[in-house]
Design a protein around this motif. Structure first.
Motif, PDB file in Angstrom:
ATOM      1  N   LYS A 235       3.153  33.761  20.058  1.00  0.00           N
ATOM      2  CA  LYS A 235       2.818  33.281  18.723  1.00  0.00           C
ATOM      3  C   LYS A 235       2.061  34.380  17.988  1.00  0.00           C
ATOM      4  CE  LYS A 235       0.779  29.351  16.395  1.00  0.00           C
ATOM      5  NZ  LYS A 235       0.253  28.009  16.617  1.00  0.00           N
ATOM      6  N   ARG A 244      -5.565  36.548  17.493  1.00  0.00           N
ATOM      7  CA  ARG A 244      -5.717  36.332  18.933  1.00  0.00           C
ATOM      8  C   ARG A 244      -4.785  35.264  19.522  1.00  0.00           C
ATOM      9  NH1 ARG A 244     -10.025  39.381  20.925  1.00  0.00           N
ATOM     10  NH2 ARG A 244      -9.763  38.556  22.995  1.00  0.00           N
ATOM     11  N   HIS A 245      -3.868  34.708  18.745  1.00  0.00           N
ATOM     12  CA  HIS A 245      -3.002  33.667  19.299  1.00  0.00           C
ATOM     13  C   HIS A 245      -2.074  34.200  20.384  1.00  0.00           C
ATOM     14  CE1 HIS A 245      -4.315  31.733  15.587  1.00  0.00           C
ATOM     15  NE2 HIS A 245      -4.023  30.591  16.168  1.00  0.00           N
ATOM     16  N   GLY A 249      -4.279  37.990  28.362  1.00  0.00           N
ATOM     17  CA  GLY A 249      -5.343  38.727  29.021  1.00  0.00           C
ATOM     18  C   GLY A 249      -5.919  39.754  28.069  1.00  0.00           C
ATOM     19  N   GLU A 250      -5.923  41.029  28.458  1.00  0.00           N
ATOM     20  CA  GLU A 250      -6.510  42.038  27.586  1.00  0.00           C
ATOM     21  C   GLU A 250      -5.499  42.561  26.560  1.00  0.00           C
ATOM     22  OE1 GLU A 250      -6.942  46.078  29.489  1.00  0.00           O
ATOM     23  OE2 GLU A 250      -6.574  44.863  31.256  1.00  0.00           O
ATOM     24  N   GLU A 269      -1.637  36.390  33.244  1.00  0.00           N
ATOM     25  CA  GLU A 269      -1.224  35.018  33.545  1.00  0.00           C
ATOM     26  C   GLU A 269      -0.242  34.486  32.511  1.00  0.00           C
ATOM     27  OE1 GLU A 269      -4.868  32.932  33.511  1.00  0.00           O
ATOM     28  OE2 GLU A 269      -5.610  33.903  35.321  1.00  0.00           O
ATOM     29  N   ASP A 270       0.572  33.578  32.921  1.00  0.00           N
ATOM     30  CA  ASP A 270       1.410  32.775  32.014  1.00  0.00           C
ATOM     31  C   ASP A 270       2.266  33.610  31.075  1.00  0.00           C
ATOM     32  OD1 ASP A 270       0.032  30.531  33.031  1.00  0.00           O
ATOM     33  OD2 ASP A 270      -1.575  30.853  31.584  1.00  0.00           O
ATOM     34  N   GLU A 273       5.496  31.884  29.724  1.00  0.00           N
ATOM     35  CA  GLU A 273       5.469  30.590  29.003  1.00  0.00           C
ATOM     36  C   GLU A 273       5.771  30.785  27.535  1.00  0.00           C
ATOM     37  OE1 GLU A 273       5.233  27.713  30.472  1.00  0.00           O
ATOM     38  OE2 GLU A 273       5.064  28.732  32.384  1.00  0.00           O
TER      39      GLU A 273
ATOM     40  N   LYS B 221     -12.047  34.588  36.713  1.00  0.00           N
ATOM     41  CA  LYS B 221     -10.584  34.547  36.716  1.00  0.00           C
ATOM     42  C   LYS B 221     -10.052  34.186  38.100  1.00  0.00           C
ATOM     43  CE  LYS B 221      -6.951  37.317  34.614  1.00  0.00           C
ATOM     44  NZ  LYS B 221      -6.657  38.618  34.015  1.00  0.00           N
ATOM     45  N   MET B 225      -8.279  26.948  40.137  1.00  0.00           N
ATOM     46  CA  MET B 225      -8.168  26.129  38.924  1.00  0.00           C
ATOM     47  C   MET B 225      -8.872  24.788  39.078  1.00  0.00           C
ATOM     48  SD  MET B 225      -6.644  27.751  36.598  1.00  0.00           S
ATOM     49  CE  MET B 225      -5.622  29.181  36.351  1.00  0.00           C
ATOM     50  N   GLY B 275      -2.241  23.006  19.909  1.00  0.00           N
ATOM     51  CA  GLY B 275      -1.158  23.747  19.262  1.00  0.00           C
ATOM     52  C   GLY B 275      -1.422  25.223  19.089  1.00  0.00           C
ATOM     53  N   TYR B 276      -2.580  25.665  19.528  1.00  0.00           N
ATOM     54  CA  TYR B 276      -3.034  27.029  19.238  1.00  0.00           C
ATOM     55  C   TYR B 276      -2.016  28.121  19.551  1.00  0.00           C
ATOM     56  CZ  TYR B 276      -5.848  31.277  19.820  1.00  0.00           C
ATOM     57  OH  TYR B 276      -6.326  32.553  19.769  1.00  0.00           O
ATOM     58  N   ALA B 277      -1.538  28.167  20.783  1.00  0.00           N
ATOM     59  CA  ALA B 277      -0.625  29.253  21.161  1.00  0.00           C
ATOM     60  C   ALA B 277       0.816  28.768  21.289  1.00  0.00           C
ATOM     61  CB  ALA B 277      -1.082  29.889  22.467  1.00  0.00           C
ATOM     62  N   PRO B 285       1.493  28.573  26.505  1.00  0.00           N
ATOM     63  CA  PRO B 285       0.987  29.067  27.775  1.00  0.00           C
ATOM     64  C   PRO B 285      -0.134  28.209  28.368  1.00  0.00           C
ATOM     65  CG  PRO B 285       0.341  30.517  25.984  1.00  0.00           C
ATOM     66  CD  PRO B 285       1.257  29.491  25.404  1.00  0.00           C
ATOM     67  N   ARG B 286      -0.794  27.412  27.543  1.00  0.00           N
ATOM     68  CA  ARG B 286      -1.925  26.629  28.060  1.00  0.00           C
ATOM     69  C   ARG B 286      -1.823  25.164  27.624  1.00  0.00           C
ATOM     70  NH1 ARG B 286      -3.757  31.592  26.548  1.00  0.00           N
ATOM     71  NH2 ARG B 286      -4.238  30.912  24.444  1.00  0.00           N
ATOM     72  N   ARG B 294     -10.825  27.032  30.076  1.00  0.00           N
ATOM     73  CA  ARG B 294     -11.018  28.235  30.866  1.00  0.00           C
ATOM     74  C   ARG B 294     -10.785  29.489  30.020  1.00  0.00           C
ATOM     75  NH1 ARG B 294      -6.930  31.056  33.806  1.00  0.00           N
ATOM     76  NH2 ARG B 294      -7.721  32.232  35.589  1.00  0.00           N
ATOM     77  N   LEU B 298     -12.889  33.054  29.769  1.00  0.00           N
ATOM     78  CA  LEU B 298     -12.278  34.342  30.104  1.00  0.00           C
ATOM     79  C   LEU B 298     -12.306  35.267  28.896  1.00  0.00           C
ATOM     80  CD1 LEU B 298      -9.166  33.508  32.341  1.00  0.00           C
ATOM     81  CD2 LEU B 298     -11.564  33.715  32.954  1.00  0.00           C
ATOM     82  N   CYS B 299     -12.077  34.695  27.712  1.00  0.00           N
ATOM     83  CA  CYS B 299     -12.085  35.497  26.487  1.00  0.00           C
ATOM     84  C   CYS B 299     -13.461  36.111  26.277  1.00  0.00           C
ATOM     85  CB  CYS B 299     -11.683  34.627  25.291  1.00  0.00           C
ATOM     86  SG  CYS B 299     -11.566  35.554  23.753  1.00  0.00           S
ATOM     87  N   PHE B 303     -11.816  39.228  28.260  1.00  0.00           N
ATOM     88  CA  PHE B 303     -10.908  39.779  27.253  1.00  0.00           C
ATOM     89  C   PHE B 303     -11.669  40.580  26.192  1.00  0.00           C
ATOM     90  CE2 PHE B 303      -8.127  35.732  27.969  1.00  0.00           C
ATOM     91  CZ  PHE B 303      -7.914  36.127  29.276  1.00  0.00           C
ATOM     92  N   MET B 304     -12.723  39.969  25.641  1.00  0.00           N
ATOM     93  CA  MET B 304     -13.480  40.680  24.603  1.00  0.00           C
ATOM     94  C   MET B 304     -14.157  41.906  25.188  1.00  0.00           C
ATOM     95  SD  MET B 304     -15.187  37.960  22.010  1.00  0.00           S
ATOM     96  CE  MET B 304     -14.231  37.194  20.692  1.00  0.00           C
TER      97      MET B 304
END
Lengths: 273, 342
Positions: A235, A244-245, A249-250, A269-270, A273, B221, B225, B275-277, B285-286, B294, B298-299, B303-304
């Motif tokens: 997306k 960021r959508h 990961g990084e 991950e994922d 999907e 990470k 789960m 609906g985000y991603a 994906p989530r 989660r 992680l972000c 990630f950041m």
């Protein structure tokens, strides 16, 4: 200051209904949008919304652009209502592109299915422009049924080059439909591949499940992870790593991708999907 | 440099005169509701409101002045309001650095954010107290700003020690010097300020003793789960935590074109929403709440960190304060980290 959100108005000058669910918009932007094959643009339907799409035309043409779109969600519903003469908006191009320099002199495999053929058509037609630079090009294209096959008009053209193999396969042939090419999953065509898989590159694009199993099959065939190029379409809302959508990961699919080697993202991950 | 608190306040009132200061708005933390209330929000300076420059962070994050909840970004129609924000805290200042890296970098400059940053002067102030959810000490932060401010105020008794951190700060300092009696600092007062700061750090350490942890965030990470699923059980996925987070900047672009001209509006989004991603066709994906829950952790910690070389959590504790399900951010990080089996 340049506004990165700026939209270039464009006019639809032709619509090709490729299959019941897939159509190609041929658009003429008010100013040329030069891009590299594999990059994507954001297409706006005014007042409705926008979405990321990869041009399906050669990057040697920037005055106009083909965009192949499947009817599958809110914005694409309106894309499929659009008529010749309608105005749309384009932003971009964004993201990474296919590394043509790494393909030159090689035996390249292109593997795709469904609407995933859109970026691959851009790649393929770009390659054809300098076809003698590549040792060979093998393009395996899949679809669910003969009716779902897209780019039908180009097939004859694409088969006239000595060093190009273009093969199609459909999952099933429903009663009443005609088909004299391969039947089975597109990955089953890999058994017909006659190149040194250990040293040559492969490009994959298609529905997530096809990309996942296609990649696994390529590895089984001997392709190296760093030679498998994937178009990871997520997306990609903004196109430049802000919203960021599309974060995996990084990585941002929009900024670091959409073209990734499998080796680069396999630990995220994922991804399928 | 030292200035009496009273004189500084008088200076702020004088700054309301644009001809004098160049500012259209003076914004500072105001006590919410009645006198006994212990929460603050940013508001414009006025005689009728009780303000508190020191104390601790406001309920609302500093980011809302730069990354607006909803803003038209095409065509550009930015007003030229010059703002002076007084009393920003260390956590918010550090968060603003994350946003700066995200919004103004060599690949991309968000024009709206850029102009708001340009047109705003920030005076930070040391915390002289802590909120129940404050935990900057757990994320390598401090209850005072170290950089990225224009001026910083450190209160000791009835004086402020003023430090300049930028060119804009220097200019304001010149104005301040013209208007008020200022004295040079002394080793003695510096020592007092340091002691004051250490006192607040000790308060934070005591408050967060139970959440002390080994900051090997990679483990977040690796954790099974199931732990995330347990931790997120009461989460209703409302997105309050991300909206109020000073470093969250996920955005959506809405097309609001009505006529010939293309109009784009940028709004805040939240990775906690289903609906985000999600992409066309419905794949996401989530899909599960615990996965999105989660993802936020992680972000912030992974990630950041890899995108900006900074943690995405500055320890303000607003997400905990805002959570309808009373999920304590510190507690989650702690129990997930502790649950990892080496």
């Amino acid at each position: 200051m340049n506004n990165p959100y700026e939209v270039v108005p464009a006019t639809i000058y032709e619509i090709i209904q490729e299959s019941p669910l897939i159509r190609t918009l041929r658009v003429q932007p008010e100013k040329p949008i030069p891009f590299k094959t594999g990059q994507f643009i954001e297409l706006t339907i005014p007042g409705i919304g926008e979405g990321p799409f990869t041009p399906s035309s050669s990057h040697f043409i920037s005055e106009n652009m083909d965009i192949t779109i499947m009817k599958t969600g809110f914005v694409t519903e309106y894309v499929h209502r659009a008529k010749v003469g309608d105005k749309v908006g384009l932003r971009g191009p964004y993201g990474s592109h296919y590394p043509l320099e790494k393909f030159k002199g090689k035996d390249l495999l292109i593997l795709g299915g469904g609407c995933g053929l859109a970026p691959l058509r851009s790649l393929f037609t770009t390659l054809l422009h300098e076809v003698e630079d590549y040792n060979s090009i093998t393009f395996f294209a899949g679809a669910k049924t003969p009716k779902d096959c897209i780019y039908k008009d180009s097939v004859t053209d694409w088969r006239k080059y000595d060093n190009v193999t273009f093969m199609r396969s459909v999952d099933v042939v429903p009663d009443g439909e005609e088909w004299d090419e391969e039947v089975g999953l597109v990955t089953s065509l890999l058994s017909k591949l006659d190149i040194d898989t250990a040293v040559n590159p492969a490009v994959v694009c298609g529905p997530p499940v096809m990309m996942k199993f296609g990649t696994m099959d390529l590895i089984k065939c001997g392709f190296r992870e760093e030679n498998i190029y994937l178009s990871m379409e997520k997306k990609m809302y903004c196109g430049f790593g802000q919203c960021r959508h599309c974060v995996m990961g990084e990585f941002y699919a929009c900024k670091d991708g959409p073209v990734f080697t499998y080796a680069r993202i396999k630990n995220e991950e994922d991804i399928w999907e | 440099m030292i200035i009496k608190v009273d004189e500084f306040i008088a200076f702020l009132y004088k700054c309301q005169d644009k001809g004098f200061s160049g500012f259209d708005q003076i914004i500072l933390p105001v006590r919410s509701g009645n006198k006994d209330s212990d929460s603050f929000y940013f508001a414009q300076l006025s005689k009728s409101k009780e303000f508190d420059i020191d104390s601790y962070r406001t309920v609302d994050p500093l980011k809302m002045f730069f990354f607006l909840p909803r803003e038209k970004i095409l065509p550009q129609t930015f007003d030229n309001t010059k703002r002076l924000i007084v009393g920003a805290k260390g956590c918010d200042i550090r968060a603003l650095k994350v946003l700066d890296k995200a919004m103004i970098n060599e690949d991309f400059v968000d024009p709206a954010y850029f102009y708001w940053r340009q047109n705003t002067t920030i005076i930070s102030a040391d915390c002289t107290d802590i909120a129940p959810t404050c935990h900057c000490n757990l994320v390598d932060g401090h209850p005072y700003a170290e950089a990225n401010f224009d001026l910083n105020l450190s209160r000791y008794k009835d004086v402020y020690v003023v430090t300049s951190g930028s060119e804009k700060g220097e200019e304001l300092l010149e104005l301040l010097k013209k208007e008020c009696k200022v004295e040079p600092g002394s080793p003695e007062i510096s020592a007092n300020i340091q002691e004051q700061r250490n006192k607040i750090i000790r308060l934070l350490e005591k408050q967060n003793e139970q959440y002390e942890r080994n900051n090997e965030f990679e483990k977040l990470k690796q954790n099974p789960m199931d732990n995330w699923s347990d931790e997120s059980k009461t989460c209703i996925g409302c997105g309050a935590c991300t909206n109020i987070c000073p470093t969250c900047y996920c955005l959506i672009l809405n097309d609001e074109t009505k006529a010939e001209e293309f109009v784009k509006v940028r709004s805040m989004d939240s990775c906690q929403l289903n609906g985000y991603a999600r992409v066309a066709g419905g794949s996401t994906p989530r899909p599960k709440m615990f996965q999105r829950f989660r993802n936020r952790y992680l972000c912030k910690f992974l990630f950041m960190k890899s995108n900006f070389d900074m943690l995405g959590c500055t320890g303000c504790g607003r997400c905990t304060e805002a959570c309808a399900a009373q999920i304590d951010f510190r507690q989650v990080v702690n129990s997930v980290l502790n649950a990892v089996v080496d």
